[in-house]
Design a protein around this motif. Structure first.
Motif, PDB file in Angstrom:
ATOM      1  N   VAL A 123       0.821  -1.206   0.000  1.00 11.77           N
ATOM      2  CA  VAL A 123       0.000   0.000   0.000  1.00 11.77           C
ATOM      3  C   VAL A 123       0.856   1.257   0.000  1.00 11.77           C
ATOM      4  N   ILE A 124       0.582   2.133  -0.948  1.00 14.88           N
ATOM      5  CA  ILE A 124       1.173   3.471  -0.967  1.00 14.88           C
ATOM      6  C   ILE A 124       0.243   4.423  -0.228  1.00 14.88           C
ATOM      7  N   ASP A 125      -1.048   4.355  -0.575  1.00 17.14           N
ATOM      8  CA  ASP A 125      -2.060   5.205   0.046  1.00 17.14           C
ATOM      9  C   ASP A 125      -3.351   4.406   0.162  1.00 17.14           C
ATOM     10  N   GLY A 126      -3.933   4.387   1.380  1.00 15.70           N
ATOM     11  CA  GLY A 126      -5.201   3.684   1.546  1.00 15.70           C
ATOM     12  C   GLY A 126      -5.222   2.635   2.636  1.00 15.70           C
ATOM     13  N   HIS A 127      -4.335   2.749   3.633  1.00 11.57           N
ATOM     14  CA  HIS A 127      -4.276   1.760   4.705  1.00 11.57           C
ATOM     15  C   HIS A 127      -5.613   1.622   5.438  1.00 11.57           C
ATOM     16  N   HIS A 128      -6.249   2.745   5.753  1.00  9.73           N
ATOM     17  CA  HIS A 128      -7.532   2.706   6.458  1.00  9.73           C
ATOM     18  C   HIS A 128      -8.600   2.018   5.617  1.00  9.73           C
ATOM     19  N   ARG A 129      -8.586   2.288   4.302  1.00  9.88           N
ATOM     20  CA  ARG A 129      -9.577   1.681   3.416  1.00  9.88           C
ATOM     21  C   ARG A 129      -9.394   0.165   3.331  1.00  9.88           C
ATOM     22  N   VAL A 130      -8.146  -0.285   3.292  1.00 10.05           N
ATOM     23  CA  VAL A 130      -7.883  -1.728   3.282  1.00 10.05           C
ATOM     24  C   VAL A 130      -8.359  -2.351   4.585  1.00 10.05           C
ATOM     25  N   SER A 131      -8.090  -1.681   5.695  1.00  9.52           N
ATOM     26  CA  SER A 131      -8.497  -2.187   7.001  1.00  9.52           C
ATOM     27  C   SER A 131     -10.016  -2.319   7.101  1.00  9.52           C
ATOM     28  N   VAL A 132     -10.725  -1.301   6.647  1.00  8.54           N
ATOM     29  CA  VAL A 132     -12.190  -1.324   6.689  1.00  8.54           C
ATOM     30  C   VAL A 132     -12.724  -2.423   5.777  1.00  8.54           C
ATOM     31  N   ALA A 133     -12.141  -2.564   4.586  1.00  6.91           N
ATOM     32  CA  ALA A 133     -12.590  -3.605   3.656  1.00  6.91           C
ATOM     33  C   ALA A 133     -12.433  -4.991   4.264  1.00  6.91           C
ATOM     34  N   HIS A 134     -11.309  -5.224   4.939  1.00 10.27           N
ATOM     35  CA  HIS A 134     -11.110  -6.503   5.633  1.00 10.27           C
ATOM     36  C   HIS A 134     -12.182  -6.701   6.702  1.00 10.27           C
ATOM     37  N   ALA A 135     -12.414  -5.673   7.500  1.00  6.84           N
ATOM     38  CA  ALA A 135     -13.359  -5.783   8.608  1.00  6.84           C
ATOM     39  C   ALA A 135     -14.776  -6.053   8.119  1.00  6.84           C
ATOM     40  N   LEU A 136     -15.116  -5.540   6.951  1.00  7.35           N
ATOM     41  CA  LEU A 136     -16.462  -5.725   6.409  1.00  7.35           C
ATOM     42  C   LEU A 136     -16.601  -7.017   5.603  1.00  7.35           C
ATOM     43  N   GLY A 137     -15.563  -7.813   5.571  1.00  2.00           N
ATOM     44  CA  GLY A 137     -15.642  -9.117   4.926  1.00  2.00           C
ATOM     45  C   GLY A 137     -15.513  -9.089   3.415  1.00  2.00           C
TER      46      GLY A 137
END
Length: 281
Positions: A123-137
């Motif tokens: 990831v260059i930009d978007g760590h929070h988005r990846v984290s949320v995507a994981h959490a939402l399945g």
């Protein structure tokens, strides 16, 4: 979505974050109980991966859909997320919950930006988005991809500790520039063995130049060593059942060292093999 819904998006987003934090803490505890290496839950650092594999070039691919489980590391050295992009503290909570709330209200998660090395993404930009995507399945996410070409293939890299082996292998192949099947055939599990084998091949090449009275470059020495030394020896070891549970390269290193220690010679013949077979018993 795999996470439960209460019907109140804001409350659900808060619960999503708390679940993600709880899973991160439990994972860290499980790692400690199993006495696994410290790097198991740490993201792979992009710069260390590139250094270990050797940078060759890059090209921008554009917008793609990538699997979340292919995202294994980050350009950022921060420790706000673990290897599975679970929050490691409450520092990211406000921004994290804002993204989760937008997603629960039906908004698409904006594309992230990543580097691609082989099948791995960083990831260059978007760590929070990846984290949320994981959490939402979710299983995938859109990303702007820049492909990075490296001298070594990244296959086999799982944890940060694996980079040590790759780094030593890269240095070995700079000293002994094998190509094609020969390059793929030399596999060692201990990184220091690559350094020892590199010195061994260089010494072999020096003796070859002395015998012939002529200078040979590294590429020529590497090819000659593989064809006239390594392959015949490995073939003899297979026939003598002396490889065992080692890789062929590890077996070669073992018998080469034992041969000189026991017999004080650089030759290969039946007497050498018989002495090594007796030594194994």
């Amino acid at each position: 979505m795999s996470s439960r819904e209460t019907g109140f998006p804001r409350a659900d987003a808060e619960h999503d974050f708390l679940r993600a934090r709880r899973r991160q803490v439990l994972s860290r505890l499980a790692t400690w109980l199993r006495r696994e290496p410290d790097d198991v839950n740490i993201m792979l650092p992009f710069d260390e991966v590139v250094d270990a594999l050797g940078w060759e070039g890059e090209r921008r691919i554009g917008l793609r859909v990538i699997r979340l489980d292919s995202i294994v590391g980050s350009v950022d050295r921060g420790r706000d997320f673990d290897r599975r992009f679970r929050p490691t503290s409450g520092r990211v909570r406000q921004r994290w919950e804002r993204l989760a709330l937008a997603s629960r209200r039906g908004e698409a998660i904006p594309p992230i930006e990543v580097y691609r090395i082989g099948e791995l993404h960083f990831v260059i930009d978007g760590h929070h988005r990846v984290s949320v995507a994981h959490a939402l399945g979710l299983e995938s996410i859109e990303a702007y991809v820049t492909e990075v070409r490296t001298k070594l293939n990244p296959s086999g890299i799982r944890y940060r500790g694996d980079l040590i082996v790759k780094d030593y292998r890269r240095l070995f192949l700079e000293r002994v520039p094998l190509t094609g099947e020969a390059r793929a055939a030399i596999v060692l599990s201990d990184p220091w063995d690559y350094a020892e084998l590199g010195e061994h091949v260089e010494a072999w090449g020096f003796r070859l130049m002395q015998d012939g009275g002529t200078f040979l470059d590294r590429v020529t020495i590497a090819a000659r060593w593989y064809e006239t030394e390594y392959e015949p020896v490995v073939r003899m070891l297979r026939q003598a059942d002396l490889i065992g549970d080692r890789t062929e390269a590890e077996a070669y290193m073992w018998v080469a060292g034992e041969r000189y220690r026991l017999i004080r010679t650089h030759r290969w013949d039946d007497d050498v093999i018989e002495a090594l077979r007796s030594r194994r018993r």
